[in-house]
Design a protein around this motif. Sequence first.
Motif, PDB file in Angstrom:
ATOM      1  N   GLU A 136     -15.367 -21.003 -25.959  1.00  0.00           N
ATOM      2  CA  GLU A 136     -14.681 -21.645 -24.829  1.00  0.00           C
ATOM      3  C   GLU A 136     -13.300 -21.056 -24.571  1.00  0.00           C
ATOM      4  OE1 GLU A 136     -14.511 -25.901 -25.018  1.00  0.00           O
ATOM      5  OE2 GLU A 136     -16.673 -26.051 -25.291  1.00  0.00           O
ATOM      6  N   ILE A 137     -12.768 -20.373 -25.554  1.00  0.00           N
ATOM      7  CA  ILE A 137     -11.427 -19.798 -25.415  1.00  0.00           C
ATOM      8  C   ILE A 137     -11.494 -18.503 -24.619  1.00  0.00           C
ATOM      9  CG2 ILE A 137      -9.358 -19.041 -26.668  1.00  0.00           C
ATOM     10  CD1 ILE A 137     -10.199 -21.917 -27.307  1.00  0.00           C
ATOM     11  N   GLN A 138     -10.651 -18.393 -23.573  1.00  0.00           N
ATOM     12  CA  GLN A 138     -10.682 -17.197 -22.735  1.00  0.00           C
ATOM     13  C   GLN A 138      -9.498 -16.273 -22.957  1.00  0.00           C
ATOM     14  OE1 GLN A 138     -11.304 -18.922 -18.908  1.00  0.00           O
ATOM     15  NE2 GLN A 138     -13.426 -19.386 -19.395  1.00  0.00           N
ATOM     16  N   GLU A 139      -8.358 -16.862 -23.422  1.00  0.00           N
ATOM     17  CA  GLU A 139      -7.176 -16.014 -23.599  1.00  0.00           C
ATOM     18  C   GLU A 139      -6.350 -16.457 -24.793  1.00  0.00           C
ATOM     19  OE1 GLU A 139      -4.650 -15.777 -20.148  1.00  0.00           O
ATOM     20  OE2 GLU A 139      -3.137 -14.587 -21.192  1.00  0.00           O
ATOM     21  N   LEU A 140      -5.882 -15.486 -25.539  1.00  0.00           N
ATOM     22  CA  LEU A 140      -4.917 -15.737 -26.614  1.00  0.00           C
ATOM     23  C   LEU A 140      -3.602 -15.095 -26.187  1.00  0.00           C
ATOM     24  CD1 LEU A 140      -6.362 -15.020 -30.189  1.00  0.00           C
ATOM     25  CD2 LEU A 140      -6.193 -17.185 -28.973  1.00  0.00           C
ATOM     26  N   ILE A 141      -2.522 -15.894 -26.154  1.00  0.00           N
ATOM     27  CA  ILE A 141      -1.208 -15.318 -25.862  1.00  0.00           C
ATOM     28  C   ILE A 141      -0.488 -15.131 -27.191  1.00  0.00           C
ATOM     29  CG2 ILE A 141       0.976 -15.632 -24.646  1.00  0.00           C
ATOM     30  CD1 ILE A 141      -0.508 -17.587 -22.778  1.00  0.00           C
ATOM     31  N   MET A 142      -0.222 -13.903 -27.588  1.00  0.00           N
ATOM     32  CA  MET A 142       0.459 -13.668 -28.854  1.00  0.00           C
ATOM     33  C   MET A 142       1.960 -13.874 -28.630  1.00  0.00           C
ATOM     34  SD  MET A 142      -2.090 -13.162 -30.742  1.00  0.00           S
ATOM     35  CE  MET A 142      -0.926 -13.214 -32.066  1.00  0.00           C
ATOM     36  N   ALA A 143       2.465 -15.018 -29.075  1.00  0.00           N
ATOM     37  CA  ALA A 143       3.859 -15.366 -28.806  1.00  0.00           C
ATOM     38  C   ALA A 143       4.682 -15.341 -30.091  1.00  0.00           C
ATOM     39  CB  ALA A 143       3.929 -16.732 -28.129  1.00  0.00           C
ATOM     40  N   THR A 144       4.519 -14.276 -30.853  1.00  0.00           N
ATOM     41  CA  THR A 144       5.338 -14.106 -32.054  1.00  0.00           C
ATOM     42  C   THR A 144       6.612 -13.352 -31.674  1.00  0.00           C
ATOM     43  OG1 THR A 144       4.065 -12.116 -32.508  1.00  0.00           O
ATOM     44  CG2 THR A 144       3.402 -14.102 -33.666  1.00  0.00           C
ATOM     45  N   ASN A 145       7.637 -13.444 -32.513  1.00  0.00           N
ATOM     46  CA  ASN A 145       8.908 -12.765 -32.230  1.00  0.00           C
ATOM     47  C   ASN A 145       8.716 -11.256 -32.120  1.00  0.00           C
ATOM     48  OD1 ASN A 145      10.542 -15.036 -32.212  1.00  0.00           O
ATOM     49  ND2 ASN A 145      10.858 -14.977 -34.433  1.00  0.00           N
ATOM     50  N   SER A 146       9.651 -10.601 -31.443  1.00  0.00           N
ATOM     51  CA  SER A 146       9.530  -9.148 -31.300  1.00  0.00           C
ATOM     52  C   SER A 146      10.212  -8.438 -32.469  1.00  0.00           C
ATOM     53  CB  SER A 146      10.125  -8.697 -29.975  1.00  0.00           C
ATOM     54  OG  SER A 146      11.494  -9.000 -29.947  1.00  0.00           O
ATOM     55  N   THR A 147       9.888  -8.870 -33.686  1.00  0.00           N
ATOM     56  CA  THR A 147      10.368  -8.203 -34.892  1.00  0.00           C
ATOM     57  C   THR A 147       9.229  -7.358 -35.444  1.00  0.00           C
ATOM     58  OG1 THR A 147       9.613 -10.078 -36.178  1.00  0.00           O
ATOM     59  CG2 THR A 147      11.894 -10.111 -35.475  1.00  0.00           C
ATOM     60  N   VAL A 148       9.503  -6.588 -36.475  1.00  0.00           N
ATOM     61  CA  VAL A 148       8.446  -5.774 -37.083  1.00  0.00           C
ATOM     62  C   VAL A 148       7.290  -6.681 -37.509  1.00  0.00           C
ATOM     63  CG1 VAL A 148       7.865  -4.255 -38.999  1.00  0.00           C
ATOM     64  CG2 VAL A 148      10.071  -4.016 -37.862  1.00  0.00           C
ATOM     65  N   GLU A 149       7.614  -7.797 -38.188  1.00  0.00           N
ATOM     66  CA  GLU A 149       6.576  -8.696 -38.674  1.00  0.00           C
ATOM     67  C   GLU A 149       5.813  -9.342 -37.517  1.00  0.00           C
ATOM     68  OE1 GLU A 149       9.725  -8.850 -39.749  1.00  0.00           O
ATOM     69  OE2 GLU A 149       9.557  -8.110 -41.815  1.00  0.00           O
ATOM     70  N   GLY A 150       6.588  -9.735 -36.473  1.00  0.00           N
ATOM     71  CA  GLY A 150       5.967 -10.387 -35.316  1.00  0.00           C
ATOM     72  C   GLY A 150       4.998  -9.455 -34.609  1.00  0.00           C
TER      73      GLY A 150
END
Lengths: 199, 199
Positions: A136-150
Amino acid sequence: MAYVAAPLERLIEQFAKLPGIGRKGATRYAYQVLSMSKQDAMEFAQAIQDAHTKVRRCKVCQNFTEDEICAICSNAGRDHSVICVVESPRDVTAFERTRAFRGVYHVLHGLLSPMDGITAEQLCIKELLDRLKDGEIQELIMATNSTVEGEATAMYIAKLVKPLGVKVTRLAYGLPVGSDIQYADEVTLGSSLTNRKEL
Amino acid sequence: MAYVAAPLERLIEQFAKLPGIGRKGATRYAYQVLSMSKQDAMEFAQAIQDAHTKVRRCKVCQNFTEDEICAICSNAGRDHSVICVVESPRDVTAFERTRAFRGVYHVLHGLLSPMDGITAEQLCIKELLDRLKDGEIQELIMATNSTVEGEATAMYIAKLVKPLGVKVTRLAYGLPVGSDIQYADEVTLGSSLTNRKEL
């Protein structure tokens, strides 16, 4: 330090354990607690205990909640086909404040960081993949910080999820709204150039 | 704020009650408490309760202590004929850090401030006069702040005590040690001139 009563000293030490509170600040807070009414102090102590005994993770999105399923996941008015994937519950609060997102969330409770020994097993990635199973899921928004780990965490999850036919997107990076170009750091300014849009 | 679990929200509010902690700081501390081990959190809660149930005022000097008589008042090695009169228990800690004072203390728990409705009855002045009765005290050092309230309280007590034949002194006011004259405020600089000493 025989001139500070032992229970007071212990309270100062407890406050000093919190991030960003030094010995002076901790002393101030401990005396403040002492000058509260007894009832207020007991409420404070109770709130600390309750935070540990009553707060648990939502079975669906892993955000902190009092109930089995959190208020956002159990809200039928939200778009359950879009999941915003964040590092921590505080990020959920930040997105909710914008009132710009009507989908649901998934809290990873950390970011991949091999240097600190944090691997995929320690994050709530398995729970995320479970949510994608029913299609049922159509989109994943990756909202992690813009760091190396993120970035690494976002790439890792994108790689896992793409074969399932789910669209994976990343937050836009550019100049902060209302900011001044001359004060922008070079990475942000470069990113705003690379990601420029046609008017 | 339905997106913050209620017990967590209550803990944030408790932290936000402390002086100088805003909503953002309180949120940070609340999440920190949540990420502590359960045992650490329970110790924190216990420390708050203990501060209220176990700390009381020394029968002699009114400083905070766990015992009936505090460690300073019950120390036979100290000079019990000199009393340093201070506003709060934190001032005692400050003087003890100097290691320059071998006498004992008396904590007033406040300063005279008619504007805020604080009169002599609310301070521990009666307890101070009781200590002077047996005639063993030779000097009172008025160590209140050099504010309007601090000066007024020092003058008030000096007036009460002088007829009893007890010497009353006041802390010296002048330039802070190691300070730069060009940065001294005019009142301090003026005071350092008025109170100049012969070399």
